[in-house]
Motif scaffolding. Structure first.
Motif, PDB file in Angstrom:
ATOM      1  N   PHE A   1       1.634  -2.669   8.932  1.00  0.00           N
ATOM      2  CA  PHE A   1       2.159  -1.593   8.832  1.00  0.00           C
ATOM      3  C   PHE A   1       3.710  -1.458   8.336  1.00  0.00           C
ATOM      4  O   PHE A   1       4.014   0.126   7.358  1.00  0.00           O
ATOM      5  CB  PHE A   1       2.567  -0.427  10.053  1.00  0.00           C
ATOM      6  CG  PHE A   1       2.486   1.049   9.600  1.00  0.00           C
ATOM      7  CD1 PHE A   1       1.368   1.954   9.461  1.00  0.00           C
ATOM      8  CD2 PHE A   1       4.141   1.799  10.371  1.00  0.00           C
ATOM      9  CE1 PHE A   1       1.971   2.767   9.500  1.00  0.00           C
ATOM     10  CE2 PHE A   1       4.062   2.779  10.596  1.00  0.00           C
ATOM     11  CZ  PHE A   1       3.258   3.530   9.665  1.00  0.00           C
ATOM     12  N   ARG A   2       4.165  -2.821   8.358  1.00  0.00           N
ATOM     13  CA  ARG A   2       5.325  -2.642   7.465  1.00  0.00           C
ATOM     14  C   ARG A   2       5.625  -2.236   5.932  1.00  0.00           C
ATOM     15  O   ARG A   2       6.513  -1.236   5.932  1.00  0.00           O
ATOM     16  CB  ARG A   2       5.701  -4.051   8.055  1.00  0.00           C
ATOM     17  CG  ARG A   2       8.144  -4.260   7.658  1.00  0.00           C
ATOM     18  CD  ARG A   2       8.382  -5.101   7.587  1.00  0.00           C
ATOM     19  NE  ARG A   2       7.942  -6.178   6.709  1.00  0.00           N
ATOM     20  CZ  ARG A   2       7.947  -6.814   5.989  1.00  0.00           C
ATOM     21  NH1 ARG A   2       9.117  -5.955   5.871  1.00  0.00           N
ATOM     22  NH2 ARG A   2       7.208  -7.703   5.273  1.00  0.00           N
ATOM     23  N   THR A   3       4.613  -3.186   5.335  1.00  0.00           N
ATOM     24  CA  THR A   3       4.900  -2.802   4.358  1.00  0.00           C
ATOM     25  C   THR A   3       3.887  -1.370   3.231  1.00  0.00           C
ATOM     26  O   THR A   3       4.081  -1.051   2.483  1.00  0.00           O
ATOM     27  CB  THR A   3       3.839  -3.918   3.007  1.00  0.00           C
ATOM     28  OG1 THR A   3       2.367  -4.925   3.673  1.00  0.00           O
ATOM     29  CG2 THR A   3       4.953  -5.370   3.432  1.00  0.00           C
ATOM     30  N   LYS A   4       2.552  -1.394   4.531  1.00  0.00           N
ATOM     31  CA  LYS A   4       1.762  -0.241   3.925  1.00  0.00           C
ATOM     32  C   LYS A   4       2.511   0.921   4.373  1.00  0.00           C
ATOM     33  O   LYS A   4       1.955   2.196   3.669  1.00  0.00           O
ATOM     34  CB  LYS A   4      -0.298  -0.778   4.387  1.00  0.00           C
ATOM     35  CG  LYS A   4      -0.387  -1.563   3.087  1.00  0.00           C
ATOM     36  CD  LYS A   4      -1.563  -1.479   3.148  1.00  0.00           C
ATOM     37  CE  LYS A   4      -2.073  -0.636   2.298  1.00  0.00           C
ATOM     38  NZ  LYS A   4      -3.356  -0.828   1.874  1.00  0.00           N
ATOM     39  N   ALA A   5       2.718   1.412   5.804  1.00  0.00           N
ATOM     40  CA  ALA A   5       3.260   2.510   5.929  1.00  0.00           C
ATOM     41  C   ALA A   5       2.157   3.456   6.267  1.00  0.00           C
ATOM     42  O   ALA A   5       1.441   2.965   5.973  1.00  0.00           O
ATOM     43  CB  ALA A   5       4.791   2.579   5.547  1.00  0.00           C
ATOM     44  N   ILE A   6       2.109   4.598   5.432  1.00  0.00           N
ATOM     45  CA  ILE A   6       1.076   5.508   5.465  1.00  0.00           C
ATOM     46  C   ILE A   6       0.373   5.691   4.328  1.00  0.00           C
ATOM     47  O   ILE A   6      -0.236   7.240   3.562  1.00  0.00           O
ATOM     48  CB  ILE A   6       1.396   6.909   6.374  1.00  0.00           C
ATOM     49  CG1 ILE A   6       2.877   7.526   4.627  1.00  0.00           C
ATOM     50  CG2 ILE A   6       1.734   7.120   7.568  1.00  0.00           C
ATOM     51  CD1 ILE A   6       3.317   8.309   5.185  1.00  0.00           C
ATOM     52  N   ARG A   7       0.909   4.656   3.047  1.00  0.00           N
ATOM     53  CA  ARG A   7       0.561   4.408   1.880  1.00  0.00           C
ATOM     54  C   ARG A   7      -1.034   4.350   1.832  1.00  0.00           C
ATOM     55  O   ARG A   7      -2.231   3.980   2.693  1.00  0.00           O
ATOM     56  CB  ARG A   7       0.709   3.037   1.343  1.00  0.00           C
ATOM     57  CG  ARG A   7       2.502   3.953   0.704  1.00  0.00           C
ATOM     58  CD  ARG A   7       3.265   2.509   0.535  1.00  0.00           C
ATOM     59  NE  ARG A   7       4.573   2.809   0.792  1.00  0.00           N
ATOM     60  CZ  ARG A   7       5.009   3.834  -0.309  1.00  0.00           C
ATOM     61  NH1 ARG A   7       4.217   3.660  -1.640  1.00  0.00           N
ATOM     62  NH2 ARG A   7       6.111   3.777  -0.245  1.00  0.00           N
TER      63      ARG A   7
END
Ligand SMILES: Cc1cc2nc3c(=O)[nH]c(=O)nc-3n(C[C@H](O)[C@H](O)[C@H](O)COP(=O)(O)O)c2cc1C
Length: 460
Positions: free
Chosen positions: A360-366
């Motif tokens: 989630f750190r790098t993708k988050a809500i993407r």
């Protein structure tokens, strides 16, 4: 013939959009609250032929156990924020054909006010407006800010959203006949009273009685977007939405979403193709693959685990920092957003909190992450579109400023255009840009409602 790809941009009116990037010189830390910044962005997208600019929005902010974590204010995690709806007339006035989609929740708002605002925007934009209908993120803080005491659970919020939208649809589609507004100076008649109809709604979650104050606008109903892919969210989309926003993670899972939503839409008497699906996508493109990968690494280095945990909690209500990192995600229950939990848990029911946080750190809500040279990016976009059946994409910013969009426009748009993917839309309204007519499709359930029909009597 190659399928047309609708192009949009995914924005929020806050310093960073998603994870904090506002400190970076390529961010928008000093610009996000200047109207001129958004006008310039809209003009750039309009000139490049984009179909729409989408604003996600929420009244709330992330909390942990009811309290705003320090990171939210200190790091500017989707906070502070301005109301994007108020900027739309300015953006529309400065652009020729770009559409605008604004998010507005069905929880704390009231149907009449929402219907009137969107009808006014449809008038001011000449039919270039869409509404992202959400049951709302950051629900707990939003309820507190608005003093809401009646708590609805996840599915009840969607039931209330059904009543909310039905009420709006009755105002937009059924309160005025097409020829009710006559504006006849010689007879001194503005509107024909016989052609106005009272809306009468006494539904479990909504009551509304009276005539709509806004005459029919170019689209009448704004283009109805929906986001939220829980089972209940998808059922809602299949009945109501004209465009569904997903954060696609893989071609296989996106294709499954698309197929499911279309099949459900058909069970409501709609053509599957009437529900367009657009995916979020972060594109990092540069003249060479190596440069693009370096840019991507630079961006990822800005993102921290604590910030990721705060954002995750804001969306799902789950505090991943408060549990053992080896905990299974599926052992944590939520009554808030399920889409994000499903993203990890459906792919791997055994997935642990440690892995979720790291991803989630790098993708988050993407959505899809596409990185490479212009040709590589164009190839991958075509592969995603053709492999999943989606109809369009919404570009997500990387560092926060417009540079990622500029690079896409300069390097990728010409290739997609050359390959026949960016053909001219059928007409000037946002609905026509999505392949429909100016007005809601005749198969949409709105047409089976009437101004005053018993609210729960229809089986549409
Ligand atoms: C892709 C996506 C975008 C969303 N955008 C917003 C938004 O801008 N504002 C908001 O309040 N909620 C937003 N939501 C939350 C949804 O409206 C919904 O309330 C939430 O996801 C719970 O429904 P679900 O369990 O079906 O996901 C979004 C959800 C998703 C999946």
């Amino acid at each position: 013939m190659a399928k047309r790809i609708a192009l949009g941009v995914f924005e929020m009116m806050n310093p960073s959009n998603g994870m904090p990037t506002w400190t970076d010189p390529r961010g928008r830390g000093d610009d996000w609250d200047r109207l001129e910044y958004w006008v310039d962005l809209a003009k750039m997208l309009d000139a490049a032929g984009f179909d729409f600019l989408f604003f996600a929005d929420t009244y709330g902010y992330a909390t942990l156990q009811g309290v705003m974590p320090e990171e939210v204010a200190a790091h500017g995690i989707q906070f502070p924020a301005l109301d994007p709806m108020l900027a739309i007339p300015a953006l529309a006035r400065e652009t020729a054909s770009l559409g605008f989609v604004v998010t507005s929740p069905t929880t704390v708002e009231r149907p009449y006010a929402t219907a009137r605002r969107f009808a006014s925007l449809d008038r001011f934009t000449d039919g270039r407006i869409g509404w992202n209908v959400v049951t709302g993120s950051s629900q707990a803080t939003t309820d507190e800010l608005f003093g809401v005491t009646a708590k609805l659970n996840h599915d009840e919020r969607y039931d209330a959203a059904d009543d909310f939208l039905d009420t709006c649809l009755r105002f937009w589609e059924h309160s005025w006949d097409d020829d009710a507004e006559v504006r006849d100076r010689s007879r001194g008649v503005y509107a024909d009273p016989a052609k106005l109809h009272r809306v009468e709604v006494d539904a479990p979650h909504q009551r509304a009685h009276g005539v709509f104050a806004v005459p029919p606008t170019p689209q009448r109903t704004p283009v109805l977007f929906q986001a939220g892919t829980s089972d209940r969210g998808r059922a809602y989309a299949a009945r109501n939405a004209e465009a569904v926003f997903i954060q696609g993670q893989s071609i296989v899972s996106a294709a499954a979403h698309v197929a499911d939503i279309r099949a459900q839409a058909e069970s409501h008497g709609r053509a599957g193709s009437e529900v367009k699906v657009v995916t979020g996508m972060t594109v990092t493109v540069a003249p060479t693959e190596a440069e693009a990968r370096a840019l991507r690494a630079e961006y990822e280095a800005l993102l921290g685990l604590d910030d990721a945990a705060v954002m995750f909690a804001g969306i799902t209500g789950i505090d991943l920092t408060g549990v053992d990192p080896d905990t299974r995600l599926t052992d944590l229950r939520t009554d808030l957003g399920q889409t994000l939990v499903d993203r990890y848990a459906k792919k791997d029911p055994d997935v642990r909190v440690r892995a979720v946080l790291d991803q989630f750190r790098t993708k988050a809500i993407r959505g899809f992450q596409v990185t490479g040279s212009p040709e590589q990016v164009a190839d991958e976009i075509e592969e995603i579109v053709d492999g999943s059946g989606i109809d369009g994409l919404m570009l997500e910013p990387t560092f926060g400023g417009p540079a990622a969009y500029r690079a896409f426009i300069d390097l990728v748009v010409p290739i997609l255009a050359e390959r026949g993917r960016l053909t001219a839309p059928a007409g000037p309204t946002l609905r026509e840009r999505f392949g429909g007519g100016a007005r809601l499709s005749p198969t949409h359930r709105a047409h089976r409602l009437s101004a005053s029909a018993a609210p729960n009597g229809e089986s549409a």
